[in-house]
Design an enzyme around this catalytic site. Sequence first.
Site, short mmCIF file in Angstrom:
data_model
loop_
_atom_site.label_atom_id
_atom_site.label_comp_id
_atom_site.label_asym_id
_atom_site.label_seq_id
_atom_site.Cartn_x
_atom_site.Cartn_y
_atom_site.Cartn_z
N LYS A 50 -0.74 -4.42 -3.11
CA LYS A 50 -2.15 -3.70 -2.93
C LYS A 50 -2.16 -2.31 -3.37
O LYS A 50 -1.61 -1.37 -3.12
CB LYS A 50 -1.97 -3.94 -1.14
N SER B 111 0.75 -1.12 -0.10
CA SER B 111 0.04 0.13 0.17
C SER B 111 0.82 1.34 0.05
O SER B 111 1.44 1.46 -0.90
CB SER B 111 -0.91 -0.03 1.19
N ASP C 162 10.39 5.14 -10.09
CA ASP C 162 9.86 5.70 -11.51
C ASP C 162 10.88 7.23 -11.38
O ASP C 162 10.92 7.55 -12.78
CB ASP C 162 8.47 6.23 -11.48
#
Length: 460
Positions: A331, A306, A317
């Site tokens: 999740k 999460s 990224d």
Amino acid sequence: MKVRLGQWRYTLLIATAFASGLVIGGTGHWPLHQAFADDSGNTDIYQELKIFGDVLQRVRAEYVDPVNDKELIENAINGMLTGLDAHSSFMNAKAFKDMQIQTRGEFGGLGIEVNEDKGLIKVVSPIDDTPAARAGIKPGDIITALDGKSVIGMSLNDAVDRMRGPPNSKIALTIKRQGVDKPIDVTLTREVIHIQVVKSRMEPDGIGYVRLTQFTEQSDAGIKAAVKKLEQANGGKLTGLILDLRNNPGGLLDQAVAVSSDFIPEGEIVSTRARHPEDSQRWDARGHDILDGAPLVVLINAGSASASEIVSGALQDHHRAVLLGTRSFGKGSVQTVIPLPGNTAMRLTTARYYTPSGRSIQGLGITPDVLVRETRDAPANFGGEREADYSNALANEGGTNPTHIPPRTDLPPALKQLPDKPPEGFPAFDLTKPDTTDFQLIEAREAIKILASKKTVSQE
């Protein structure tokens, strides 16, 4: 409106319910005709509600023992929600209060996080420095009995109630562990859990180490204070930092964004896409790099979920950190906690979240840049059950194709030469001796040295 993004599981207060999602205001209930306004052409819903009423009345009148009307209704509501996915559920007044307590980082119990799947009570992660962690309970363990009574047929709420109790009282757990033939019996002493969400220390060679155990209201401030303290201890600047998110189950969304912003000066951190486009949102960095460009390595494993995956995905990224360890939990959904009458609430899955490059983590998780297993015999996906293994798990939809994400080209080749598992005879992990028994941590230190060496060469 206070924003939370979810822990993906039930957390014990001993076993206290830790709901996830976006906490919103309002009454949380609507007139029946409004609730079905979008389905005006579907008259079957009224027939189904009539059947529900008939069943309720028949149970009240004819069940072998007298029944509690409130419990019947709560069970029916919870069944409706849990049938949707693994993270939607109903919270009675006590569970709702427990959730609010835990977001402040302090609660009572065993310090064990569990989920229910296919009738099994499964351990997702023990919390650091709690009875569960000290007893050696591991992610993926299945609780089969409580004080000798089987949990088969027992709901998660019932199991939680049985595990609750006053501090200093004891409870016996029977556990089935993957790879172990015989059941494991563990006796735990309940206590008040004070979660120290940020822990830090200096590693050799000027490398700082910060462990974040959950994303609570103290997380961002704790990270900043820990890094400042480490820098002061090392003459004002670190060679690099290891951020340990292993077995971190997540928590508050605003804290995930804030922690990401501690290392990413600008750009997108995470976005959510809901059923209705107007409900979709995007969160951007709003800070500065507190490390001033020093190398950053993030440790993740199957217990990282999460909010941990939001931070890991954003740092990956933006090419701000190297992720080392094993694939995370996966999740990638957002839950909205909607207050209801009687101090109760429902948590409802309302959106999926996406990394800055557009990846949906749902069911897939974050793949580390450098695979390093915890033990020699562990497979690459070591860590027990993941999101995709749960009943009614949401599909991975709406994101960029994860199989076509370009590989990173900014990493030194030496990183790929790090061993992906401990050597023969490597000692078993000892919580009191991480410097010599935590193989992933040892390799993270090596990764920092490689990154620092590359940075020095580039500057010259």
